[in-house]
Design an enzyme around this catalytic site. Structure first.
Site, PDB file in Angstrom:
ATOM      1  N   GLY A   1    -108.106 -55.353  35.437  1.00  0.00           N
ATOM      2  CA  GLY A   1    -109.365 -55.210  34.707  1.00  0.00           C
ATOM      3  C   GLY A   1    -110.562 -55.552  35.570  1.00  0.00           C
ATOM      4  O   GLY A   1    -110.475 -55.541  36.799  1.00  0.00           O
TER       5      GLY A   1
ATOM      6  N   GLY B   1    -114.165 -48.748  42.715  1.00  0.00           N
ATOM      7  CA  GLY B   1    -112.916 -48.673  43.489  1.00  0.00           C
ATOM      8  C   GLY B   1    -111.747 -48.297  42.586  1.00  0.00           C
ATOM      9  O   GLY B   1    -110.966 -47.392  42.888  1.00  0.00           O
ATOM     10  N   HIS B   2    -111.636 -48.984  41.442  1.00  0.00           N
ATOM     11  CA  HIS B   2    -110.571 -48.641  40.489  1.00  0.00           C
ATOM     12  C   HIS B   2    -110.741 -47.196  40.003  1.00  0.00           C
ATOM     13  O   HIS B   2    -109.763 -46.456  39.867  1.00  0.00           O
ATOM     14  CB  HIS B   2    -110.637 -49.543  39.250  1.00  0.00           C
ATOM     15  CG  HIS B   2    -110.379 -50.989  39.517  1.00  0.00           C
ATOM     16  ND1 HIS B   2    -111.358 -51.948  39.413  1.00  0.00           N
ATOM     17  CD2 HIS B   2    -109.246 -51.643  39.877  1.00  0.00           C
ATOM     18  CE1 HIS B   2    -110.848 -53.136  39.684  1.00  0.00           C
ATOM     19  NE2 HIS B   2    -109.574 -52.986  39.992  1.00  0.00           N
TER      20      HIS B   2
ATOM     21  N   GLY C   1    -105.165 -49.431  45.992  1.00  0.00           N
ATOM     22  CA  GLY C   1    -106.242 -49.369  46.982  1.00  0.00           C
ATOM     23  C   GLY C   1    -105.812 -49.940  48.325  1.00  0.00           C
ATOM     24  O   GLY C   1    -105.029 -50.886  48.391  1.00  0.00           O
TER      25      GLY C   1
ATOM     26  N   LYS D   1    -107.740 -51.564  50.222  1.00  0.00           N
ATOM     27  CA  LYS D   1    -108.410 -52.848  50.492  1.00  0.00           C
ATOM     28  C   LYS D   1    -107.361 -53.962  50.530  1.00  0.00           C
ATOM     29  O   LYS D   1    -107.383 -54.820  51.386  1.00  0.00           O
ATOM     30  CB  LYS D   1    -109.472 -53.159  49.446  1.00  0.00           C
ATOM     31  CG  LYS D   1    -110.178 -54.489  49.762  1.00  0.00           C
ATOM     32  CD  LYS D   1    -111.359 -54.736  48.887  1.00  0.00           C
ATOM     33  CE  LYS D   1    -110.965 -55.176  47.504  1.00  0.00           C
ATOM     34  NZ  LYS D   1    -110.364 -56.534  47.468  1.00  0.00           N
TER      35      LYS D   1
ATOM     36  N   VAL E   1    -113.362 -48.312  48.742  1.00  0.00           N
ATOM     37  CA  VAL E   1    -114.696 -47.884  48.301  1.00  0.00           C
ATOM     38  C   VAL E   1    -115.665 -49.034  48.584  1.00  0.00           C
ATOM     39  O   VAL E   1    -115.344 -50.195  48.305  1.00  0.00           O
ATOM     40  CB  VAL E   1    -114.696 -47.531  46.795  1.00  0.00           C
ATOM     41  CG1 VAL E   1    -116.089 -47.100  46.338  1.00  0.00           C
ATOM     42  CG2 VAL E   1    -113.681 -46.429  46.513  1.00  0.00           C
TER      43      VAL E   1
ATOM     44  N   SER F   1    -113.492 -57.044  42.244  1.00  0.00           N
ATOM     45  CA  SER F   1    -113.878 -57.680  40.970  1.00  0.00           C
ATOM     46  C   SER F   1    -114.465 -59.056  41.219  1.00  0.00           C
ATOM     47  O   SER F   1    -115.224 -59.576  40.411  1.00  0.00           O
ATOM     48  CB  SER F   1    -112.664 -57.806  40.059  1.00  0.00           C
ATOM     49  OG  SER F   1    -112.067 -56.547  39.902  1.00  0.00           O
TER      50      SER F   1
END
Ligand code: PAF
Length: 251
Positions: free
Chosen positions: A28, A33-34, A142, A144, A171, A181
């Site tokens: 969440g 990016g998500h 991702g 990352k 991203v 987040s």
């Protein structure tokens, strides 16, 4: 979009589906990016499921778990176009507590694993549970979290899980900071400093010189290291831990 907060209901629904299903697991607090993972899944699969579950077993620091943002309503609004959102309670994900778990003995102990004991076992455990529950054709993660991605690829291969793992590019904000987040927890001063991480990683200097530059700029450095064709770093700004990486071939 259909929201499932009960796993039995989801499993009944899943048993009726036969089309290719893309899956984006998340905790969440969604950001662009998500959404890039979601977009790719929507393009490549007939149906897309997203999970929202803040997994307690992958937090090595209780204060990080307590501070983790959980804006469920806002997340749901961002997921328009997605077919299914699965947001189960922890008691359903861990009906017997944390008795059964996935334990990886090598890659999970280095880099971030050396600084966050138990983190990757908790992450692999929940990802295995989610992959069993969702039974996707493809799952999107991702780059990352590059070490996480490599561990998931390894687990999927090792346990013969019948799905494709798709890694998606990082991203970034316009100033270069990788989306996370946790960025919302940076103070204005920390937020202004944070893009130095990406900037220094892209300088093609040796890892030791980059670590030194980061420390002088005010970061606490966990590591800056080459690994599997990438230059990876983890740093802390106040209570917030940031990770980032760049592909060596792009330097
Ligand atoms: O990358 C994340 O958000 C989490 O580690 C994941 C893969 C959703 C497992 O909780």
């Amino acid at each position: 979009m259909k929201l499932f907060q009960d796993l039995d209901e989801w499993r009944r629904w899943r048993s009726q589906l036969s089309e290719p299903l893309g899956f984006v697991p998340t905790m969440g607090a969604l950001h662009a990016g998500h959404l890039s993972l979601v977009d790719r899944s929507l393009r490549e699969n007939e149906r897309t499921a997203v999970s929202i579950f803040v997994n307690p077993t992958q937090f090595d620091d209780p204060s990080d778990l307590a501070a983790y943002p959980q804006p469920l309503q806002q997340d749901l609004e961002m997921l328009q176009g997605v077919d299914f959102v699965i947001a189960p309670p922890a008691a359903q994900m861990y009906p017997h507590g944390y008795r059964y778990r996935v334990s990886e003995s090598q890659l999970s102990k280095i880099l971030c694993g050396a600084h966050r004991p138990g983190h990757f076992d908790g992450m692999l455990t929940v990802v295995l549970k989610l992959l069993q529950l969702v039974a996707p054709t493809r799952a999107y993660f991702g780059e990352k979290d590059f070490q996480q991605l490599e561990l998931i690829r390894g687990m999927v291969e090792e346990f013969f899980l019948p799905l494709e793992v798709v890694g998606c590019p990082i991203v970034r904000e316009s100033d270069g900071l990788a989306l996370s987040s946790r960025n919302t927890r940076l103070s204005p001063e920390e937020r202004a400093l944070a893009p130095q991480l990406a900037r220094l990683l892209q300088t093609s200097r040796p890892p030791e010189a980059i670590a030194d530059g980061l420390m002088r700029a005010g970061f606490e450095v966990d590591y800056v290291q080459h690994w599997r064709g990438r230059l990876l770093a983890a740093v802390r700004l106040g209570p917030v831990r940031l990770i980032d990486n760049v592909a060596l071939e792009t330097l």
